[in-house]
Design a protein around this motif. Structure first.
Motif, PDB file in Angstrom:
ATOM      1  N   PHE A   1       0.837  -1.196   0.000  1.00  0.00           N
ATOM      2  CA  PHE A   1       0.000   0.000   0.000  1.00  0.00           C
ATOM      3  C   PHE A   1       0.877   1.253   0.000  1.00  0.00           C
ATOM      4  N   LEU A   2       0.430   2.275  -0.716  1.00  0.00           N
ATOM      5  CA  LEU A   2       1.064   3.590  -0.650  1.00  0.00           C
ATOM      6  C   LEU A   2       0.272   4.477   0.310  1.00  0.00           C
ATOM      7  N   GLU A   3       0.982   5.433   0.895  1.00  0.00           N
ATOM      8  CA  GLU A   3       0.365   6.294   1.901  1.00  0.00           C
ATOM      9  C   GLU A   3       0.179   7.717   1.394  1.00  0.00           C
ATOM     10  N   ILE A   4      -1.023   8.222   1.597  1.00  0.00           N
ATOM     11  CA  ILE A   4      -1.289   9.656   1.561  1.00  0.00           C
ATOM     12  C   ILE A   4      -1.310  10.105   3.015  1.00  0.00           C
ATOM     13  N   THR A   5      -0.543  11.142   3.327  1.00  0.00           N
ATOM     14  CA  THR A   5      -0.354  11.517   4.727  1.00  0.00           C
ATOM     15  C   THR A   5      -0.884  12.915   5.032  1.00  0.00           C
ATOM     16  N   SER A   6      -1.364  13.064   6.248  1.00  0.00           N
ATOM     17  CA  SER A   6      -1.790  14.384   6.719  1.00  0.00           C
ATOM     18  C   SER A   6      -0.652  15.127   7.422  1.00  0.00           C
ATOM     19  N   ARG A   7       0.511  14.505   7.523  1.00  0.00           N
ATOM     20  CA  ARG A   7       1.598  15.096   8.293  1.00  0.00           C
ATOM     21  C   ARG A   7       2.293  16.220   7.523  1.00  0.00           C
ATOM     22  N   LYS A   8       2.504  17.329   8.219  1.00  0.00           N
ATOM     23  CA  LYS A   8       3.150  18.491   7.639  1.00  0.00           C
ATOM     24  C   LYS A   8       4.508  18.118   7.064  1.00  0.00           C
ATOM     25  N   GLY A   9       4.838  18.654   5.911  1.00  0.00           N
ATOM     26  CA  GLY A   9       6.111  18.361   5.257  1.00  0.00           C
ATOM     27  C   GLY A   9       6.017  17.132   4.380  1.00  0.00           C
ATOM     28  N   HIS A  10       5.775  15.991   4.982  1.00  0.00           N
ATOM     29  CA  HIS A  10       5.634  14.757   4.208  1.00  0.00           C
ATOM     30  C   HIS A  10       4.502  14.862   3.187  1.00  0.00           C
ATOM     31  N   SER A  11       3.489  15.651   3.514  1.00  0.00           N
ATOM     32  CA  SER A  11       2.306  15.751   2.653  1.00  0.00           C
ATOM     33  C   SER A  11       2.554  16.556   1.381  1.00  0.00           C
ATOM     34  N   LEU A  12       3.704  17.190   1.251  1.00  0.00           N
ATOM     35  CA  LEU A  12       3.968  18.033   0.086  1.00  0.00           C
ATOM     36  C   LEU A  12       3.920  17.260  -1.223  1.00  0.00           C
TER      37      LEU A  12
ATOM     38  N   ILE B   1      -2.463   1.148  -7.678  1.00  0.00           N
ATOM     39  CA  ILE B   1      -1.916   0.770  -6.379  1.00  0.00           C
ATOM     40  C   ILE B   1      -2.880   1.239  -5.280  1.00  0.00           C
ATOM     41  N   PRO B   2      -3.176   0.403  -4.304  1.00  0.00           N
ATOM     42  CA  PRO B   2      -4.077   0.820  -3.228  1.00  0.00           C
ATOM     43  C   PRO B   2      -3.454   1.892  -2.335  1.00  0.00           C
ATOM     44  N   ILE B   3      -4.283   2.819  -1.899  1.00  0.00           N
ATOM     45  CA  ILE B   3      -3.869   3.978  -1.101  1.00  0.00           C
ATOM     46  C   ILE B   3      -4.540   3.934   0.271  1.00  0.00           C
ATOM     47  N   LEU B   4      -3.791   4.345   1.294  1.00  0.00           N
ATOM     48  CA  LEU B   4      -4.338   4.561   2.629  1.00  0.00           C
ATOM     49  C   LEU B   4      -4.095   6.008   3.031  1.00  0.00           C
ATOM     50  N   ILE B   5      -5.015   6.579   3.775  1.00  0.00           N
ATOM     51  CA  ILE B   5      -4.823   7.939   4.305  1.00  0.00           C
ATOM     52  C   ILE B   5      -4.475   7.815   5.782  1.00  0.00           C
ATOM     53  N   ASN B   6      -3.195   8.054   6.101  1.00  0.00           N
ATOM     54  CA  ASN B   6      -2.675   7.919   7.458  1.00  0.00           C
ATOM     55  C   ASN B   6      -2.230   9.266   7.998  1.00  0.00           C
ATOM     56  N   THR B   7      -1.979   9.307   9.309  1.00  0.00           N
ATOM     57  CA  THR B   7      -1.579  10.576   9.932  1.00  0.00           C
ATOM     58  C   THR B   7      -0.106  10.684  10.261  1.00  0.00           C
ATOM     59  N   ASP B   8       0.570   9.540  10.482  1.00  0.00           N
ATOM     60  CA  ASP B   8       1.929   9.595  11.028  1.00  0.00           C
ATOM     61  C   ASP B   8       1.902  10.373  12.347  1.00  0.00           C
ATOM     62  N   ALA B   9       0.875  10.106  13.152  1.00  0.00           N
ATOM     63  CA  ALA B   9       0.646  10.876  14.376  1.00  0.00           C
ATOM     64  C   ALA B   9       1.800  10.718  15.359  1.00  0.00           C
ATOM     65  N   HIS B  10       2.230  11.840  15.919  1.00  0.00           N
ATOM     66  CA  HIS B  10       3.243  11.869  16.974  1.00  0.00           C
ATOM     67  C   HIS B  10       2.719  12.514  18.259  1.00  0.00           C
ATOM     68  N   GLY B  11       1.697  13.341  18.137  1.00  0.00           N
ATOM     69  CA  GLY B  11       1.182  14.051  19.301  1.00  0.00           C
ATOM     70  C   GLY B  11      -0.325  14.015  19.372  1.00  0.00           C
ATOM     71  N   PRO B  12      -0.913  14.549  20.458  1.00  0.00           N
ATOM     72  CA  PRO B  12      -2.355  14.478  20.695  1.00  0.00           C
ATOM     73  C   PRO B  12      -3.203  15.088  19.586  1.00  0.00           C
ATOM     74  N   SER B  13      -2.707  16.123  18.935  1.00  0.00           N
ATOM     75  CA  SER B  13      -3.513  16.807  17.922  1.00  0.00           C
ATOM     76  C   SER B  13      -3.335  16.238  16.521  1.00  0.00           C
ATOM     77  N   ASP B  14      -2.511  15.221  16.375  1.00  0.00           N
ATOM     78  CA  ASP B  14      -2.211  14.713  15.034  1.00  0.00           C
ATOM     79  C   ASP B  14      -3.255  13.747  14.493  1.00  0.00           C
ATOM     80  N   LEU B  15      -3.939  13.013  15.363  1.00  0.00           N
ATOM     81  CA  LEU B  15      -4.992  12.122  14.895  1.00  0.00           C
ATOM     82  C   LEU B  15      -6.120  12.934  14.264  1.00  0.00           C
ATOM     83  N   ILE B  16      -6.767  12.368  13.246  1.00  0.00           N
ATOM     84  CA  ILE B  16      -7.818  13.096  12.549  1.00  0.00           C
ATOM     85  C   ILE B  16      -9.073  12.243  12.458  1.00  0.00           C
TER      86      ILE B  16
END
Length: 217
Positions: free
Chosen positions: A143-154, A168-183
């Protein structure tokens, strides 16, 4: 319901212990959450053991699937297939590879060696992924990732175009590191729409493909 297959805890560079992270995910209507802390040869066994213990306790009380995972990060590209196999052998349910994001000095070849491994499940934030890697990813059911994380999302726009061209199948992930990163699901839709995903692509990324990945586990 929301699925996220790329998150981090205090066991690497995240801010929350597993219980805190999972609790916040429940409040955002997650049905499944993968904990994928940064690992290499020095710590992969310890990470997988810790998340396994947390999962066993949390799933006794909370109605959420906690997935034991790892993100192999900045490791020598040629070691990726070997390390991915080792992670699976000691209990990792999914193996994520820290792809060639344009905002970090990831070694060239990381995307390629991830793409040829049968034990890799997700190539995260792959940056300017090329045709050869895309063909391998398709062949190996990664799977390839579409990310909501700043920088990586560019490079999300480039990634979705590659995924579209090679089916190719896509997933939308957060790469969450902190409390506000989950969506929540609504914000995940906006992330997909923002990089040019169509209605059917969005439905697949948010519902169909996550269920497909879960069936593998």
């Amino acid at each position: 319901m929301r699925y996220d297959f790329h998150t981090h805890t205090v066991f690497s560079d995240g801010e929350l212990i597993p219980s805190e992270l999972v609790r916040r995910a429940i409040l955002l209507n997650h049905v499944a959450l993968a904990i994928t802390d940064h690992g290499d040869a020095s710590n992969y066994k310890d990470l997988i053991e810790k998340i396994t213990l947390a999962r066993e306790e949390l799933e006794k009380y909370w109605d959420i699937r906690v997935i034991v995972g790892i993100e192999l990060t900045h490791i020598p590209p040629k070691s990726i297939p070997k390390m991915a196999r080792r992670c699976k052998d000691v209990g990792a349910e999914i193996v994520v590879i820290h792809g060639e994001t344009i905002v970090e000095p990831v070694e060239k070849g990381t995307n390629y060696y991830a793409s040829i491994s049968e034990d890799v499940d997700i190539l995260a934030h792959p940056g300017l992924i090329d045709r050869e890697c895309a063909e391998n990813i398709k062949e190996n059911n990664i799977f390839l990732e579409i990310t909501s994380r700043k920088g990586h999302s560019l490079t999300n726009g480039h990634v979705i175009n590659v995924a579209r061209n090679f089916d190719i199948p896509i997933l939308i992930n957060t790469d969450a590191h902190g409390p506000s990163d989950l969506i929540d699901l609504d914000f995940a839709r906006k992330v997909g729409l923002g990089c040019g995903m169509g209605r059917k692509e969005l439905e697949n990324a948010l519902c169909h493909y996550p269920k497909e990945l879960l069936k593998r586990l």
